[in-house]
Every structure is written in C-alpha cells, then in structure tokens.
Scaffold this active site. Structure first.
Site, mmCIF file in Angstrom:
data_model
loop_
_atom_site.group_PDB
_atom_site.id
_atom_site.type_symbol
_atom_site.label_atom_id
_atom_site.label_comp_id
_atom_site.label_asym_id
_atom_site.label_seq_id
_atom_site.Cartn_x
_atom_site.Cartn_y
_atom_site.Cartn_z
ATOM 1 N N ARG A 59 0.804 -1.228 0.000
ATOM 2 C CA ARG A 59 0.000 0.000 0.000
ATOM 3 C C ARG A 59 0.831 1.270 0.000
ATOM 4 O O ARG A 59 0.332 2.338 -0.375
ATOM 5 C CB ARG A 59 -1.020 -0.041 1.140
ATOM 6 C CG ARG A 59 -2.164 -0.997 0.837
ATOM 7 C CD ARG A 59 -3.225 -0.955 1.917
ATOM 8 N NE ARG A 59 -2.778 -1.497 3.173
ATOM 9 C CZ ARG A 59 -2.850 -2.787 3.503
ATOM 10 N NH1 ARG A 59 -3.386 -3.648 2.675
ATOM 11 N NH2 ARG A 59 -2.398 -3.205 4.666
ATOM 12 N N GLU A 96 3.270 -10.530 14.438
ATOM 13 C CA GLU A 96 2.633 -11.053 15.648
ATOM 14 C C GLU A 96 2.947 -12.542 15.799
ATOM 15 O O GLU A 96 3.277 -13.023 16.878
ATOM 16 C CB GLU A 96 1.122 -10.816 15.555
ATOM 17 C CG GLU A 96 0.436 -10.908 16.891
ATOM 18 C CD GLU A 96 -1.046 -10.610 16.772
ATOM 19 O OE1 GLU A 96 -1.475 -10.098 15.718
ATOM 20 O OE2 GLU A 96 -1.777 -10.907 17.735
HETATM 21 P P1 AMP Z 1 3.160 -2.241 11.516
HETATM 22 O O1 AMP Z 1 4.409 -2.930 11.063
HETATM 23 O O2 AMP Z 1 2.499 -2.924 12.663
HETATM 24 O O3 AMP Z 1 3.390 -0.760 11.786
HETATM 25 O O4 AMP Z 1 2.109 -2.379 10.355
HETATM 26 C C1 AMP Z 1 2.198 -1.553 9.283
HETATM 27 C C2 AMP Z 1 1.685 -2.192 8.018
HETATM 28 O O5 AMP Z 1 0.532 -3.009 8.221
HETATM 29 C C3 AMP Z 1 1.302 -1.093 7.071
HETATM 30 O O6 AMP Z 1 2.015 -1.349 5.870
HETATM 31 C C4 AMP Z 1 -0.186 -1.194 6.896
HETATM 32 O O7 AMP Z 1 -0.486 -1.307 5.520
HETATM 33 C C5 AMP Z 1 -0.628 -2.434 7.621
HETATM 34 N N1 AMP Z 1 -1.606 -2.240 8.708
HETATM 35 C C6 AMP Z 1 -1.411 -2.515 10.017
HETATM 36 N N2 AMP Z 1 -2.492 -2.285 10.748
HETATM 37 C C7 AMP Z 1 -3.426 -1.822 9.901
HETATM 38 C C8 AMP Z 1 -4.788 -1.380 10.060
HETATM 39 N N3 AMP Z 1 -5.421 -1.389 11.246
HETATM 40 N N4 AMP Z 1 -5.441 -0.956 8.959
HETATM 41 C C9 AMP Z 1 -4.827 -0.948 7.757
HETATM 42 N N5 AMP Z 1 -3.561 -1.349 7.541
HETATM 43 C C10 AMP Z 1 -2.863 -1.789 8.596
#
Ligand code: AMP
Length: 171
Positions: A59, A96
């Site tokens: 994305r 996770e």
């Molecule tokens: P993180 O590594 O946990 O910061 O997750 C980031 C990635 O996961 C990003 O590239 C987002 O596209 C996706 N992501 C995580 N949580 C969400 C959410 N609640 N809604 C949409 N995309 C999410």
C-alpha cells in the site's frame, strides 16, 4: 476541502477478529480527497531536501511514487521477497506470529542520499523501523518517515527512534 477521515472506510474484524482495518481505497478513488492527500504530504516535505522516496509494498506504492513526482525526487520500491531481479539487501522483522522479510536493490540508494520513507499506516512500527534500518545499511540518510494514517494507541513511533515522523491523520 473534503474531510479525509470521512473518506476512509473502517472495516471491523479484518483481516481477523479484533483488528479495525483502515481501508484507504475509498480515499484513493475520490478525486478531491486523493489530490488533497498528495498536496498535504507534498507541503509537509516541500522545504526538506529529499533525493529519494522509498515506498513499502504494497500500500505504500499507492502514495510514494506520487509524492516523489510532486517533490521532484526519485522513487525506490521496497518489496516482498523474490520480486526484485538484481542483487538485494534484505531485512527480517517480527510479526505477531513469526517473521517477514523485505528487500531493496543494493544499488537503489547511493550512500549519502536523503531518503523519505513512506507507508500508508503506522501501526506497531515494525515494518517502518525495518525499512529505516535497511535504508541506513545502504548508507542512505533518513530525512523523514511519513504516513497517511497513524494509530496513536499502538505507539509505533517509539520504534522509530529520533527520526522525523509525520502522519497526516491520527486515530
Ligand atoms: P506495523 O508494522 O504494525 O506498523 O504495520 C504496518 C503495516 O501493516 C502497514 O504497511 C499497513 O499497511 C498495515 N496495517 C497494520 N495495521 C493496519 C490497520 N489497522 N489498517 C490498515 N492497515 C494496517
């Protein structure tokens, strides 16, 4: 000007129970909203010297090339494993459950290049901090880390050290 939050669809329990998914496809298809997102991100970085905008698959690819174009910078894709054809540098990061890996071409970032890392959502910060370390390993200077959406309650920015972080929208 459209209210950007009203253009983002929240989908409860996707992709699994308990996750509130911020769906930006409803924003992307709205001409005024899409323009506003790119214009506001462009304005944020207009006075920061940036050579390259790094987008994170998948994305991040919606936004990073448009911002790179608007800033007069180059675009560099960070991709899932096995997609890039030439020599790559890779980083493994914790999910996770288990781990994941991202790759960038070794010659994509010239040492000393000033790099903006861009993604759609900052959640736990694991993805963005992995990409920041990848950029730095290649000698890039991280000039900023930007997001369209930041989930404040997950405190992902604590994983990004002292880097300059900007998010257009906060939840
Ligand atoms: P993180 O590594 O946990 O910061 O997750 C980031 C990635 O996961 C990003 O590239 C987002 O596209 C996706 N992501 C995580 N949580 C969400 C959410 N609640 N809604 C949409 N995309 C999410």
């Amino acid at each position: 000007m459209p209210d950007l939050k009203s253009l983002i669809r929240e989908v409860p329990d996707f992709p699994k129970p308990g996750i509130n998914f911020y769906d930006i496809t409803t924003l992307l298809k709205n001409p005024a909203g899409w323009r506003q997102v790119i214009d506001e991100l462009k304005a944020q970085y207009a006075s920061t010297p940036i050579d390259l905008v790094v987008g994170i698959e998948a994305r991040g690819f919606f936004f990073a090339p448009a911002i790179a174009y608007a800033l007069g910078a180059g675009f560099v894709p960070v991709r899932k494993p096995g997609k890039l054809p030439a020599a790559t540098e890779s980083v493994e990061y914790a999910l996770e459950y288990g781990t994941d890996r991202l790759e960038v071409h070794k010659d994509a970032i010239t040492p000393g290049a000033r790099v903006l890392v861009l993604d759609d959502v900052l959640a736990t910060g694991g993805t963005a901090s992995a990409v920041v370390s990848l950029v730095e390993r290649l000698g890039g200077v991280v000039a900023g880390v930007g997001f369209v959406i930041e989930l404040d309650f997950l405190n992902g920015r604590s994983k990004l050290g002292s880097h300059e972080i900007f998010s257009l929208l906060h939840y």
